[in-house]
Enzyme design. Structure first.
Site, PDB file in Angstrom:
ATOM      1  N   ASP B  91       0.852  -1.180   0.000  1.00  0.00           N
ATOM      2  CA  ASP B  91       0.000   0.000   0.000  1.00  0.00           C
ATOM      3  C   ASP B  91       0.894   1.238   0.000  1.00  0.00           C
ATOM      4  O   ASP B  91       2.117   1.133  -0.026  1.00  0.00           O
ATOM      5  CB  ASP B  91      -0.974  -0.040   1.176  1.00  0.00           C
ATOM      6  CG  ASP B  91      -0.258  -0.053   2.508  1.00  0.00           C
ATOM      7  OD1 ASP B  91       0.984   0.107   2.535  1.00  0.00           O
ATOM      8  OD2 ASP B  91      -0.918  -0.237   3.543  1.00  0.00           O
ATOM      9  N   SER B  92       0.288   2.404   0.032  1.00  0.00           N
ATOM     10  CA  SER B  92       1.061   3.630  -0.189  1.00  0.00           C
ATOM     11  C   SER B  92       1.580   4.254   1.097  1.00  0.00           C
ATOM     12  O   SER B  92       2.386   5.163   1.062  1.00  0.00           O
ATOM     13  CB  SER B  92       0.180   4.653  -0.886  1.00  0.00           C
ATOM     14  OG  SER B  92      -0.812   5.115   0.031  1.00  0.00           O
ATOM     15  N   PHE B  95      -2.957   5.333   4.252  1.00  0.00           N
ATOM     16  CA  PHE B  95      -3.966   4.920   5.223  1.00  0.00           C
ATOM     17  C   PHE B  95      -3.399   4.920   6.644  1.00  0.00           C
ATOM     18  O   PHE B  95      -4.030   5.430   7.581  1.00  0.00           O
ATOM     19  CB  PHE B  95      -4.510   3.532   4.865  1.00  0.00           C
ATOM     20  CG  PHE B  95      -5.587   3.068   5.795  1.00  0.00           C
ATOM     21  CD1 PHE B  95      -6.873   3.583   5.704  1.00  0.00           C
ATOM     22  CD2 PHE B  95      -5.315   2.142   6.791  1.00  0.00           C
ATOM     23  CE1 PHE B  95      -7.871   3.161   6.572  1.00  0.00           C
ATOM     24  CE2 PHE B  95      -6.305   1.720   7.666  1.00  0.00           C
ATOM     25  CZ  PHE B  95      -7.583   2.235   7.555  1.00  0.00           C
ATOM     26  N   ASP B 145      -2.683   8.277  -1.356  1.00  0.00           N
ATOM     27  CA  ASP B 145      -3.995   8.925  -1.360  1.00  0.00           C
ATOM     28  C   ASP B 145      -4.354   9.433   0.026  1.00  0.00           C
ATOM     29  O   ASP B 145      -3.678   9.125   1.009  1.00  0.00           O
ATOM     30  CB  ASP B 145      -5.077   7.944  -1.845  1.00  0.00           C
ATOM     31  CG  ASP B 145      -5.268   6.783  -0.874  1.00  0.00           C
ATOM     32  OD1 ASP B 145      -4.287   6.410  -0.182  1.00  0.00           O
ATOM     33  OD2 ASP B 145      -6.379   6.232  -0.803  1.00  0.00           O
ATOM     34  N   GLY B 214     -11.278   4.049   0.896  1.00  0.00           N
ATOM     35  CA  GLY B 214     -12.214   4.812   1.706  1.00  0.00           C
ATOM     36  C   GLY B 214     -13.479   4.070   2.077  1.00  0.00           C
ATOM     37  O   GLY B 214     -14.457   4.685   2.505  1.00  0.00           O
ATOM     38  N   ASP B 264      -7.880  -7.344   0.388  1.00  0.00           N
ATOM     39  CA  ASP B 264      -6.889  -7.609   1.432  1.00  0.00           C
ATOM     40  C   ASP B 264      -7.534  -7.242   2.754  1.00  0.00           C
ATOM     41  O   ASP B 264      -8.414  -6.366   2.810  1.00  0.00           O
ATOM     42  CB  ASP B 264      -5.630  -6.747   1.266  1.00  0.00           C
ATOM     43  CG  ASP B 264      -5.839  -5.347   1.818  1.00  0.00           C
ATOM     44  OD1 ASP B 264      -6.475  -4.521   1.127  1.00  0.00           O
ATOM     45  OD2 ASP B 264      -5.414  -5.074   2.963  1.00  0.00           O
TER      46      ASP B 264
END
Lengths: 371, 371
Positions: B91-92, B95, B145, B214, B264
């Site tokens: 992931d980035s 989150f 994001d 989201g 996931d």
């Protein structure tokens, strides 16, 4: 054939043999990992098979308190319950009663104590220890003994007398059958005359194996080795000899050289939980910063086989620093595999008549670099 | 061929496909277990292979803080570091930055925050997230994001605008190559017009896959399903669609029926640590006294395969009550195997045109008895 002990080779006092059990042969010398609560901590039983474990210990005291021997028996016995189909040995509960609990009363009949889990009052006697171990269903069970501090002569004398009385009652309470063998325990602390007296009495019960209890509980290493020196020649050649609670790699060298066949110890899994790992170059602390970017596997010797060898020291360090369960698992595998491999190496060396050479080389490397 | 997405079959809006990656094919729909700190908690990578895991997630935020992407890169990248040779998605970090840290400042450039480990001040931007993920070396990486609470329109509007700006910068910073594919994330909370706007913009970047972010962060299940209802038709058919952070067995039914390909979630391993297990008859608490003497395996369906099936519920309960690491391991295996099997069953049902029948039967049994 069950519980027959075959001597394959000797090298000085050291012995290589095979102990036959209903759940398979145990090549000796043998190191048994400990499954205190019917599980070797963090290690699935199929991994124990992969690591060539040939005997697993379980604790009568712990299993009696939780989940209880009745449940284990109802579930088909320990082998079925924990899904380990190889040989199992249960201790008598004596050691834990004396080391883990608040004792209310020791008398010649037995021990009254409080459970370390819920404080409930409990009692163990030679007869109840036998009944519990029969219900648990291990291949090898141990006589209920009193394990005193090894250097206080007066206490040791009393414990020896009580241990003998209790051993005779265990023998009486446990009719030998082909499914479960009772081993006796020689006590006597570090005192030669008491060990001799104990070895003689316990042998008179004609049991399938004999253990040396009351060591690795407070004496020095020199005292431990000396006690083995004068006790082992008093024990019969045609029965397996079991040194309880010993697992330091250097102690294994010394005890096997003196004629011990079976060992158990929590050390491989306990060390793993503290981030420590056995290597042939000594014990290391996996969290040490020097392993931060070390791409090597934990053990540098290519002949060493364990799934843990697939991972870099850098990754293992990361897991331990991050408190990841996989780290405890991989270090446990490493440490158990290390002790089993070390003992297997000694067995091979005995067969080939070069044990002294093996232990000298091992100890020089293991102790030399770790000190 | 790398990152090509092949559609094999459809059943209503549901899709069965294959996503090709440099580390192997991912049959979709696919459930990916999460290896937050480069390890799926308590589960060795060889067990993940045995469980047919075809994709593993790792967390950029956690690995950036510890052990750091430079070390992972130096050790040969994530696959080599964690010894998982199948496909990996990172992931980035977005989150976790928003959910785990004390944020000092969000601006259009990026986010300044304090590490939850040592309190040190850190900053993530679209560009640094790309650089970290490139260094980690996963097959699939995610655009940086902003994931806002899904029902506060004003916040969501701002987050959508920022997410688009950041996605374009990620696209710019990450030149596509055959080794690593960038996926974009559609935001927009529960608002149809914002989701539409976001789906359109993110697609304009021509990425290898698209995620719906989201969700599963505070909305009701009905709102989640409705959002999927109006968002999925806006997403391209020829790219995989990934619903982030969703793993409840009933949610998997609903989302796959609506056209999601990849999931996931930490739920299988997190539940295991709390003693909860998935079964086809609903989620159960393994510590419950009703399992005390239950000789059955955890999952009663004989077709279900997992090493955990070798053990009785009575034994699993004992392990959980005794807080044994083996219990966390076995429940983790069960829960991951359950979700992977469930999703594989749905894939087969899609191919055979009977997904509605499968999900109806599954949900009736899974929800019916657990309520």
């Amino acid at each position: 054939m069950a519980f027959e002990f075959e001597l394959i080779a000797t090298d000085g006092r050291a012995r290589a043999g095979i102990l036959h059990t209903p759940h398979g042969d145990i090549p000796t010398p043998c190191f048994a990992p400990v499954g205190t609560q019917a599980t070797v901590k963090a290690v699935p039983p199929r991994d124990l098979t992969e690591l060539n474990a040939s005997l697993v210990l379980a604790n009568t005291y712990h299993l009696h308190l939780r989940p209880g021997e009745d449940l284990v028996q109802q579930m088909g016995g320990l082998h079925e319950f924990m899904q380990w189909n190889g040989p199992i040995l249960t201790d008598s509960g004596g050691f834990q009663v004396f080391s883990l609990t608040q004792i209310n009363k020791i008398d010649d009949e037995g021990v009254t104590f409080r459970s370390h889990i819920d404080g409930s009052q409990r009692r163990l006697t030679p007869e109840s220890s036998m009944a519990i171990q029969q219900a648990l269903g291990a291949d090898i069970i141990m006589a209920f003994d009193q394990c005193p501090p090894p250097k206080d002569r007066e206490t040791v004398e009393k414990a020896v007398a009580r241990t003998h009385n209790w051993a005779a009652r265990c023998r009486e309470a446990h009719p030998y059958d082909d499914k479960q063998a009772l081993f006796g325990i020689v006590q006597g602390g570090i005192f030669q005359d008491l060990r001799a007296q104990s070895a003689e009495f316990i042998q008179s019960l004609d049991l399938k194996g004999y253990a040396i209890g009351g060591l690795a509980v407070g004496e020095s290493k020199a005292e431990q080795y000396e006690t083995l020196d004068f006790t082992l020649p008093l024990m019969p050649n045609n029965r397996p000899r079991y040194l309880m609670g010993v697992g330091d790699p250097d102690d294994l060298c010394e005890a096997i050289t003196r004629g011990i066949d079976i060992f158990d110890c929590v050390i491989p899994t306990r060390l793993a939980r503290h981030g420590a790992a056995f290597t042939f170059d000594g014990r290391i602390n996996m969290k040490n910063a020097r392993f931060k970017d070390d791409p090597n596997p934990l053990i540098l010797d290519e002949a060493f086989k364990s799934y843990s060898q697939n991972f870099s020291r850098a990754y293992l360090r990361h897991l331990m620093i991050a408190k990841e369960l996989l780290g405890y698992y991989l270090l446990s595998l490493n440490n158990i595999a290390f002790l089993i491999t070390h003992v297997q190496n000694m067995r091979q060396a005995i067969i080939e008549g070069r044990l002294a050479e093996y232990t000298q080389t091992f100890l020089q490397r293991y102790l030399g670099r770790s000190q």
